[in-house]
Design a protein around this motif. Sequence first.
Motif, PDB file in Angstrom:
ATOM      1  N   ALA A 171       0.495  -1.255   0.196  1.00  0.00           N
ATOM      2  CA  ALA A 171      -0.454   0.264  -0.246  1.00  0.00           C
ATOM      3  C   ALA A 171       0.957   1.083  -0.260  1.00  0.00           C
ATOM      4  CB  ALA A 171      -1.047  -0.571   1.029  1.00  0.00           C
ATOM      5  N   GLY A 172       0.558   2.322  -0.166  1.00  0.00           N
ATOM      6  CA  GLY A 172       1.026   3.762  -0.185  1.00  0.00           C
ATOM      7  C   GLY A 172       1.187   4.738   0.950  1.00  0.00           C
ATOM      8  N   SER A 173       0.468   4.135   1.990  1.00  0.00           N
ATOM      9  CA  SER A 173       0.675   5.251   3.066  1.00  0.00           C
ATOM     10  C   SER A 173       0.820   4.797   4.519  1.00  0.00           C
ATOM     11  CB  SER A 173      -0.532   6.388   2.461  1.00  0.00           C
ATOM     12  OG  SER A 173      -2.066   6.084   3.121  1.00  0.00           O
ATOM     13  N   PRO A 174       1.194   5.286   5.389  1.00  0.00           N
ATOM     14  CA  PRO A 174       1.204   4.663   6.571  1.00  0.00           C
ATOM     15  C   PRO A 174      -0.762   4.045   6.769  1.00  0.00           C
ATOM     16  CG  PRO A 174       2.354   6.432   6.880  1.00  0.00           C
ATOM     17  CD  PRO A 174       1.822   6.484   5.601  1.00  0.00           C
ATOM     18  N   GLU A 175      -1.567   4.751   5.938  1.00  0.00           N
ATOM     19  CA  GLU A 175      -2.947   4.332   6.912  1.00  0.00           C
ATOM     20  C   GLU A 175      -2.960   4.003   6.262  1.00  0.00           C
ATOM     21  OE1 GLU A 175      -1.485   8.622   8.107  1.00  0.00           O
ATOM     22  OE2 GLU A 175      -1.527   7.991   5.834  1.00  0.00           O
ATOM     23  N   LYS A 176      -2.625   3.802   4.801  1.00  0.00           N
ATOM     24  CA  LYS A 176      -3.755   2.152   4.004  1.00  0.00           C
ATOM     25  C   LYS A 176      -2.913   1.128   4.918  1.00  0.00           C
ATOM     26  CE  LYS A 176      -4.456   5.202  -0.029  1.00  0.00           C
ATOM     27  NZ  LYS A 176      -4.678   5.279  -1.121  1.00  0.00           N
ATOM     28  N   CYS A 177      -1.682   1.197   4.862  1.00  0.00           N
ATOM     29  CA  CYS A 177      -1.572  -0.300   5.583  1.00  0.00           C
ATOM     30  C   CYS A 177      -2.081  -0.128   6.689  1.00  0.00           C
ATOM     31  CB  CYS A 177       0.965  -0.127   6.009  1.00  0.00           C
ATOM     32  SG  CYS A 177       1.765   0.522   4.133  1.00  0.00           S
ATOM     33  N   LYS A 178      -2.454   0.696   7.905  1.00  0.00           N
ATOM     34  CA  LYS A 178      -2.953  -0.199   9.219  1.00  0.00           C
ATOM     35  C   LYS A 178      -4.273  -0.346   8.460  1.00  0.00           C
ATOM     36  CE  LYS A 178      -4.514   1.833  12.876  1.00  0.00           C
ATOM     37  NZ  LYS A 178      -5.687   1.826  13.329  1.00  0.00           N
ATOM     38  N   LEU A 179      -4.892   0.008   7.740  1.00  0.00           N
ATOM     39  CA  LEU A 179      -6.333  -0.466   7.164  1.00  0.00           C
ATOM     40  C   LEU A 179      -6.008  -2.339   6.731  1.00  0.00           C
ATOM     41  CD1 LEU A 179      -9.216   0.463   6.837  1.00  0.00           C
ATOM     42  CD2 LEU A 179      -9.055   0.927   4.233  1.00  0.00           C
ATOM     43  N   ALA A 180      -5.178  -2.020   5.705  1.00  0.00           N
ATOM     44  CA  ALA A 180      -4.594  -3.265   5.683  1.00  0.00           C
ATOM     45  C   ALA A 180      -4.676  -4.809   6.247  1.00  0.00           C
ATOM     46  CB  ALA A 180      -3.474  -3.755   4.546  1.00  0.00           C
ATOM     47  N   LEU A 181      -3.839  -4.313   7.405  1.00  0.00           N
ATOM     48  CA  LEU A 181      -3.638  -5.509   8.232  1.00  0.00           C
ATOM     49  C   LEU A 181      -4.778  -4.968   9.041  1.00  0.00           C
ATOM     50  CD1 LEU A 181      -0.236  -3.451   9.668  1.00  0.00           C
ATOM     51  CD2 LEU A 181       0.047  -6.035   9.078  1.00  0.00           C
ATOM     52  N   GLU A 182      -5.755  -4.561   9.290  1.00  0.00           N
ATOM     53  CA  GLU A 182      -7.404  -4.701   9.572  1.00  0.00           C
ATOM     54  C   GLU A 182      -8.251  -5.525   9.200  1.00  0.00           C
ATOM     55  OE1 GLU A 182      -8.623   0.007  10.731  1.00  0.00           O
ATOM     56  OE2 GLU A 182      -6.630  -0.258  12.364  1.00  0.00           O
ATOM     57  N   HIS A 183      -7.835  -6.226   7.618  1.00  0.00           N
ATOM     58  CA  HIS A 183      -8.102  -6.709   7.453  1.00  0.00           C
ATOM     59  C   HIS A 183      -8.161  -7.767   6.618  1.00  0.00           C
ATOM     60  CE1 HIS A 183     -10.841  -3.151   6.914  1.00  0.00           C
ATOM     61  NE2 HIS A 183     -11.594  -3.746   6.622  1.00  0.00           N
ATOM     62  N   GLY A 184      -7.345  -8.484   7.616  1.00  0.00           N
ATOM     63  CA  GLY A 184      -6.613  -9.683   7.051  1.00  0.00           C
ATOM     64  C   GLY A 184      -5.024 -10.015   6.719  1.00  0.00           C
ATOM     65  N   TYR A 185      -4.267  -9.127   6.098  1.00  0.00           N
ATOM     66  CA  TYR A 185      -3.153  -8.416   6.193  1.00  0.00           C
ATOM     67  C   TYR A 185      -1.993  -9.692   6.896  1.00  0.00           C
ATOM     68  CZ  TYR A 185      -4.530  -7.878   1.103  1.00  0.00           C
ATOM     69  OH  TYR A 185      -4.889  -7.592  -0.024  1.00  0.00           O
ATOM     70  N   ASP A 186      -0.968 -10.639   7.113  1.00  0.00           N
ATOM     71  CA  ASP A 186      -0.225 -10.577   8.348  1.00  0.00           C
ATOM     72  C   ASP A 186       1.326  -9.260   7.527  1.00  0.00           C
ATOM     73  OD1 ASP A 186      -1.217 -13.322   9.141  1.00  0.00           O
ATOM     74  OD2 ASP A 186      -1.232 -13.362   7.068  1.00  0.00           O
ATOM     75  N   HIS A 187       0.974  -9.064   6.673  1.00  0.00           N
ATOM     76  CA  HIS A 187       2.815  -8.129   6.742  1.00  0.00           C
ATOM     77  C   HIS A 187       2.266  -7.321   5.202  1.00  0.00           C
ATOM     78  CE1 HIS A 187       4.596 -11.042   8.262  1.00  0.00           C
ATOM     79  NE2 HIS A 187       4.449 -11.524   7.907  1.00  0.00           N
ATOM     80  N   VAL A 188       2.367  -6.157   4.916  1.00  0.00           N
ATOM     81  CA  VAL A 188       1.706  -4.788   4.444  1.00  0.00           C
ATOM     82  C   VAL A 188       3.140  -4.122   4.153  1.00  0.00           C
ATOM     83  CG1 VAL A 188       0.248  -2.978   3.647  1.00  0.00           C
ATOM     84  CG2 VAL A 188      -0.866  -5.064   5.267  1.00  0.00           C
ATOM     85  N   ILE A 189       3.709  -3.648   3.180  1.00  0.00           N
ATOM     86  CA  ILE A 189       4.854  -3.048   3.032  1.00  0.00           C
ATOM     87  C   ILE A 189       3.586  -1.618   2.281  1.00  0.00           C
ATOM     88  CG2 ILE A 189       6.739  -3.334   1.401  1.00  0.00           C
ATOM     89  CD1 ILE A 189       6.348  -6.167   1.369  1.00  0.00           C
ATOM     90  N   ASN A 190       4.980  -0.153   2.846  1.00  0.00           N
ATOM     91  CA  ASN A 190       4.870   0.829   2.508  1.00  0.00           C
ATOM     92  C   ASN A 190       5.573   0.868   1.042  1.00  0.00           C
ATOM     93  OD1 ASN A 190       4.774   3.457   1.897  1.00  0.00           O
ATOM     94  ND2 ASN A 190       4.318   4.080   4.164  1.00  0.00           N
ATOM     95  N   TYR A 191       5.027   0.698   0.151  1.00  0.00           N
ATOM     96  CA  TYR A 191       6.118   0.943  -1.148  1.00  0.00           C
ATOM     97  C   TYR A 191       7.101   2.527  -1.242  1.00  0.00           C
ATOM     98  CZ  TYR A 191       1.210   2.708  -3.524  1.00  0.00           C
ATOM     99  OH  TYR A 191       0.444   2.708  -3.756  1.00  0.00           O
ATOM    100  N   ASN A 192       6.198   3.749  -0.849  1.00  0.00           N
ATOM    101  CA  ASN A 192       6.486   4.977  -1.088  1.00  0.00           C
ATOM    102  C   ASN A 192       7.665   4.501  -0.024  1.00  0.00           C
ATOM    103  OD1 ASN A 192       5.245   6.138  -3.089  1.00  0.00           O
ATOM    104  ND2 ASN A 192       3.969   6.337  -1.392  1.00  0.00           N
TER     105      ASN A 192
END
Length: 324
Positions: A171-192
Motif C-alpha cells: 500500500a502507499g501510505s501508513p494509513e492504508k497499511c494500517k487499514l490493510a492490516l485490519e483486514h486480514g493481511y499478515d504483513h503490509v509493505i509501504n512501497y513508498n
Amino acid sequence: MSKAIVVHELGGPEVLSYEDHDPGRPGRGEILVAQEAAGLNFIDVYFRTGLYKSDKLPFVLGKEGAGIVEAVGEGVTRFKEGDRVAYNGVSGAYAEKVLVDAERAVAVPEAVELKTAAAVMLKGMTAEYLLRRTFRVGPDTVLLFHAAAGGVGLIAGQWAKHLGATVIGTAGSPEKCKLALEHGYDHVINYNDEDFVARVKEITDGRKCDVVYDSVGKDTFPASLDCLRPRGLWVTFGQSSGKLPEIDLAILNQKGSLFATRPTLFHYVATREDLEASAKALFGVIASGAVKIEIGQSFPLSEAAEAHRALEGRRTTGATVLTI
C-alpha cells in the motif's frame, strides 16, 4: 424521468453528464431495477477515457449495481417485482433505473444489504475467482497482493486469511497499511518507503511467493516477478498506474520458469452456473462475518465526476458507491 450519468465524449471526469435518461420498459428476458446504489471501479475509468471501447456513444457508464425489481419482461421466471437483486457486467449502472438481462442478475439474501451488494459484485467476485479459481489459495499458500487497501484488496486479504494463507500486501501510505492490516493481511509493505521485493524476500526467508496478484500494472512490473518462487504464478488483472509495456515472454524463463495470466471476471462468470456459484460463495463469506465489506466512500450519483477524481487520485480506500 429518471436520471443517469451519460458519456457523450471520451475524456476526463468532466465528461460525466448527470441528465435525464429513460431506460425504457423491460423487453423479453429483462428486468427493470430501481437502484439503491451503483459500484465505482477502475473499469469505469477505462471506459470513460476510451482505454476500453464502448460499442456506442453516448452511453451510460457503470458495470455493477443493486436494487429492487420494478418490472419484469416477458419470459422472466427467476425474478418478480419487489425482489432484491444485484448484477455485474451489465452496462449502464450509473443510473436511477437500469434494464438488466435477468440471466446476469442474482438474488441478494436478506443478510446482505443492497448497498453492500452493489459495492461487491465486481470487487468481491473478482476476489472470489482470483483466490479460489485462478490460483487455489489454501493453508500452504504465501501470496502478495498489490493495492491491499483498495476495494478488491481489502476483500481479498480477509478471504485469503479465511482460507489459511500467509497474506502479504503493499500500500502507499501508513494509513492504508494500517487499514490493510485490519483486514486480514499478515504483513503490509509501504512501497513508498520500502523496496517491496527486498521485504518479500525478508518476510518469506528467501522462499518468496507462490502467487502475486497485481492490478497496478506499470509501476509494479517487472518487480512483481522478482517476488515469485520458481514456477510461481503472476496474475496481472488491472493497470491502475498505467498500461504494461510489451512483454518478452523470455522474461518468465529468466525469472524462474514462471507462469503468467491476464484474467478478467467476465470469463469466470460467463455461465449462469458460474455466476450463481460465485455469488453464493461471496454472499456466504459476507453473511458469515468472515469478510467485512469496507465502503470507504459514498457519493450521490450526481457527483460521479468527483468520485472519479478521488479514485484516480488514489484518495479512496475500500469500496466506493454512488447512492441513488
